[in-house]
Design a protein around this motif. Structure first.
Motif, short mmCIF file in Angstrom:
data_model
loop_
_atom_site.label_atom_id
_atom_site.label_comp_id
_atom_site.label_asym_id
_atom_site.label_seq_id
_atom_site.Cartn_x
_atom_site.Cartn_y
_atom_site.Cartn_z
N TYR A 222 0.83 -1.20 0.00
CA TYR A 222 0.00 0.00 0.00
C TYR A 222 0.87 1.26 0.00
CZ TYR A 222 -3.12 3.67 1.56
OH TYR A 222 -3.81 4.85 1.66
N LEU A 223 1.86 1.31 0.88
CA LEU A 223 2.74 2.48 0.95
C LEU A 223 3.53 2.67 -0.34
CD1 LEU A 223 4.04 2.18 4.62
CD2 LEU A 223 2.34 3.78 3.72
N LEU A 224 3.96 1.59 -0.95
CA LEU A 224 4.69 1.67 -2.21
C LEU A 224 3.81 2.24 -3.32
CD1 LEU A 224 7.25 1.06 -3.87
CD2 LEU A 224 6.27 -1.20 -4.31
N THR A 225 2.57 1.77 -3.40
CA THR A 225 1.67 2.29 -4.44
C THR A 225 1.35 3.76 -4.22
OG1 THR A 225 -0.29 1.49 -3.25
CG2 THR A 225 0.62 0.06 -4.96
N GLN A 226 1.20 4.18 -2.97
CA GLN A 226 0.96 5.59 -2.70
C GLN A 226 2.16 6.44 -3.09
OE1 GLN A 226 -2.05 6.95 -1.80
NE2 GLN A 226 -2.60 4.85 -2.31
N ARG A 227 3.35 5.94 -2.85
CA ARG A 227 4.57 6.66 -3.22
C ARG A 227 4.67 6.79 -4.74
NH1 ARG A 227 7.38 10.66 -2.77
NH2 ARG A 227 9.50 10.46 -3.47
N ILE A 228 4.28 5.76 -5.46
CA ILE A 228 4.31 5.81 -6.92
C ILE A 228 3.32 6.83 -7.44
CG2 ILE A 228 3.77 4.47 -9.00
CD1 ILE A 228 5.00 2.03 -7.55
N VAL A 229 2.12 6.89 -6.85
CA VAL A 229 1.12 7.87 -7.27
C VAL A 229 1.62 9.29 -7.02
CG1 VAL A 229 -1.18 8.78 -6.72
CG2 VAL A 229 -0.87 6.34 -7.03
#
Length: 104
Positions: free
Chosen positions: A18-25
């Motif tokens: 979840y944190l990785l996907t938010q960082r990518i966004v």
């Protein structure tokens, strides 16, 4: 005990994803904001008189393909005061952005 450890590991992996996907966004939004600023600078939109319409400023109701971050980037830049909109709905760089160095 083994089940508890597996559950904790699964939960840690889930939070990590979840944190990785938010960082990518966030990274993609920052990149798109820079592109919008470069686009306005390239078109010479530095004052309300020279404002240009941005066709991607509005969200399409039906869009097929990958996610388009440009409407959200325009919204963020308006909120931050880096760009402004004139009465006709065209966009231009605010005074603070025209004095800065190129975006890069």
């Amino acid at each position: 005990m083994k089940t508890v450890i597996e559950l904790v590991v699964a939960l840690v992996i889930l939070v990590g994803v979840y944190l990785l996907t938010q960082r990518i966004v966030i990274w993609r939004l920052q990149r798109t904001c820079n592109r919008v600023l470069r686009d306005l600078r390239a078109k010479g939109a530095v004052a309300p008189e020279s404002a240009v319409p941005l066709p991607y400023a509005r969200k399409d109701l039906i869009r097929i393909g990958v996610r388009d971050y440009r409407p959200k980037a325009v919204e963020i830049l308006l909120y931050q005061g880096k760009i402004a909109m004139n009465d006709d709905g065209a966009y231009y760089l605010s005074r603070s952005m025209t004095a800065e160095e190129p975006i890069g």
